[in-house]
Motif scaffolding. Structure first.
Motif, PDB file in Angstrom:
ATOM      1  N   MET A   1       0.841  -1.177   0.000  1.00 20.01           N
ATOM      2  CA  MET A   1       0.000   0.000   0.000  1.00 20.01           C
ATOM      3  C   MET A   1       0.885   1.238   0.000  1.00 20.01           C
ATOM      4  O   MET A   1       1.743   1.390   0.848  1.00 20.01           O
ATOM      5  CB  MET A   1      -0.889   0.009   1.248  1.00 20.01           C
ATOM      6  N   THR A   2       0.642   2.147  -0.933  1.00 20.79           N
ATOM      7  CA  THR A   2       1.489   3.315  -1.034  1.00 20.79           C
ATOM      8  C   THR A   2       0.919   4.528  -0.316  1.00 20.79           C
ATOM      9  O   THR A   2       1.632   5.468  -0.030  1.00 20.79           O
ATOM     10  CB  THR A   2       1.714   3.661  -2.513  1.00 20.79           C
ATOM     11  N   ASP A 160     -10.798 -11.453   1.807  1.00 22.37           N
ATOM     12  CA  ASP A 160     -10.206 -11.708   0.503  1.00 22.37           C
ATOM     13  C   ASP A 160     -11.286 -12.076  -0.513  1.00 22.37           C
ATOM     14  O   ASP A 160     -11.331 -11.528  -1.626  1.00 22.37           O
ATOM     15  CB  ASP A 160      -9.175 -12.833   0.615  1.00 22.37           C
ATOM     16  N   ARG A 169      -8.975  -5.876  -6.551  1.00 26.23           N
ATOM     17  CA  ARG A 169      -7.898  -6.475  -5.772  1.00 26.23           C
ATOM     18  C   ARG A 169      -8.022  -5.985  -4.337  1.00 26.23           C
ATOM     19  O   ARG A 169      -8.462  -4.849  -4.093  1.00 26.23           O
ATOM     20  CB  ARG A 169      -6.554  -6.108  -6.379  1.00 26.23           C
ATOM     21  N   HIS A 171      -6.157  -4.711  -2.081  1.00 26.91           N
ATOM     22  CA  HIS A 171      -5.580  -3.446  -1.642  1.00 26.91           C
ATOM     23  C   HIS A 171      -6.316  -2.231  -2.200  1.00 26.91           C
ATOM     24  O   HIS A 171      -6.053  -1.100  -1.798  1.00 26.91           O
ATOM     25  CB  HIS A 171      -4.080  -3.373  -1.993  1.00 26.91           C
ATOM     26  N   LYS A 172      -7.289  -2.475  -3.108  1.00 24.52           N
ATOM     27  CA  LYS A 172      -8.118  -1.391  -3.625  1.00 24.52           C
ATOM     28  C   LYS A 172      -9.442  -1.284  -2.866  1.00 24.52           C
ATOM     29  O   LYS A 172     -10.295  -0.456  -3.220  1.00 24.52           O
ATOM     30  CB  LYS A 172      -8.411  -1.628  -5.113  1.00 24.52           C
ATOM     31  N   HIS A 187      -6.746  -6.663   7.500  1.00 21.59           N
ATOM     32  CA  HIS A 187      -5.367  -6.247   7.238  1.00 21.59           C
ATOM     33  C   HIS A 187      -4.583  -7.368   6.580  1.00 21.59           C
ATOM     34  O   HIS A 187      -3.851  -7.149   5.597  1.00 21.59           O
ATOM     35  CB  HIS A 187      -4.700  -5.828   8.551  1.00 21.59           C
ATOM     36  N   GLY A 190      -5.107  -7.832   2.992  1.00 20.46           N
ATOM     37  CA  GLY A 190      -4.552  -6.804   2.141  1.00 20.46           C
ATOM     38  C   GLY A 190      -5.418  -5.578   1.965  1.00 20.46           C
ATOM     39  O   GLY A 190      -5.075  -4.669   1.203  1.00 20.46           O
ATOM     40  N   LEU A 191      -6.575  -5.515   2.650  1.00 23.03           N
ATOM     41  CA  LEU A 191      -7.440  -4.351   2.556  1.00 23.03           C
ATOM     42  C   LEU A 191      -6.928  -3.233   3.460  1.00 23.03           C
ATOM     43  O   LEU A 191      -6.261  -3.502   4.460  1.00 23.03           O
ATOM     44  CB  LEU A 191      -8.881  -4.694   2.975  1.00 23.03           C
ATOM     45  N   ARG A 192      -7.241  -2.010   3.116  1.00 21.77           N
ATOM     46  CA  ARG A 192      -7.072  -0.931   4.067  1.00 21.77           C
ATOM     47  C   ARG A 192      -8.231  -1.018   5.053  1.00 21.77           C
ATOM     48  O   ARG A 192      -9.303  -1.542   4.726  1.00 21.77           O
ATOM     49  CB  ARG A 192      -7.036   0.426   3.366  1.00 21.77           C
ATOM     50  N   ASP A 209      -5.886   1.535   9.534  1.00 21.38           N
ATOM     51  CA  ASP A 209      -5.319   2.787   9.033  1.00 21.38           C
ATOM     52  C   ASP A 209      -5.812   3.983   9.831  1.00 21.38           C
ATOM     53  O   ASP A 209      -5.105   4.985   9.960  1.00 21.38           O
ATOM     54  CB  ASP A 209      -5.714   2.970   7.562  1.00 21.38           C
TER      55      ASP A 209
END
Length: 235
Positions: A1-2, A160, A169, A171-172, A187, A190-192, A209
């Motif tokens: 995650m950026t 997921d 995806r 992370h989106k 988490h 991969g999710l925020r 987050d």
């Protein structure tokens, strides 16, 4: 995650996945009362602090934990059955949404695909949301399923699967959770993660987050109003 954690509300997800109990529906109190009734029904006393240990667990895991906590592991099946029976009775009689849940869900469903990822049985999730008038706003309901190898939280599976069913995806996607069990699951998928409620005094709380006190927090509603139409969210 950026994207940095402190600008979660400057980010546009491509899907939102909600927990149900304690996040959308005010049913954690029903689980607590159901646990107390199940203990009493069997002549047992819940140990001090048990409610905190049980928060967010799948009901079968909770039943096993109940049995272990009173040093009677052989009673796991009985306590699990009693727990679910009492919960179904309570939640049917008194389905209540969490403050701000209906408004936020309706705002987001006009802009993004929505799903629910819950440790509750499907009949409980769908029934609660239907009675609250919210079920039609969700494209997918994902619950643990041993046949399809979807494990309960804190495993990441339900999140997921929910993200991928929404066509994004992980992370989106944004997860909305009230428990550390759920925060950990989202988490790890991969999710925020947006944590809702009082931030727990635990290192695991940092996996979210951002924590906000409720779904009707002004900054959260302003963020929901600001989101673009489906398909226009930036990378």
């Amino acid at each position: 995650m950026t994207t940095m954690a402190n600008d979660l509300l400057d980010w546009s997800p491509q899907a939102v996945v909600f927990d149900c109990d304690g996040t959308l529906m005010d049913s954690e109190r029903h689980w607590q009362e159901a646990r107390n009734r199940a203990f009493r029904e069997h002549g047992l006393q819940p140990p001090s602090g048990f409610a905190k240990q049980a928060m967010g667990l799948h009901y079968e895991d909770c039943g096993r934990l109940m049995a272990r906590s009173v040093h009677k592991p052989e009673m796991a099946e009985e306590l699990t059955a009693a727990l679910l029976d009492h919960f179904l009775e309570l939640v049917t009689d008194d389905p209540v949404t969490m403050p701000g849940a209906a408004q936020l869900v309706r705002l987001l469903s006009a802009r993004l695909p929505l799903a629910v990822a819950s440790n509750c049985p499907r009949v409980v999730v769908e029934g609660s949301l239907e009675r609250a008038g919210l079920l039609s706003h969700f494209q997918y309901i994902v619950v643990p399923d041993t046949g399809n190898r979807v494990r309960p939280k804190p495993h990441p599976d339900v999140y997921d699967v929910a993200a991928r069913l929404c066509g994004v995806r992980p992370h989106k996607a944004l997860a909305v959770e009230d428990s550390l069990t759920g925060v950990t699951a989202a988490h790890d998928a991969g999710l925020r993660v947006l944590g809702v409620g009082s931030r727990p005094q635990s290192d695991a709380a940092a996996l979210a987050d951002l924590w906000l006190p409720a779904l009707h927090a002004p900054e959260l509603l302003a963020w929901a109003h600001s989101l673009d139409a489906p398909g226009t969210a930036p990378e």
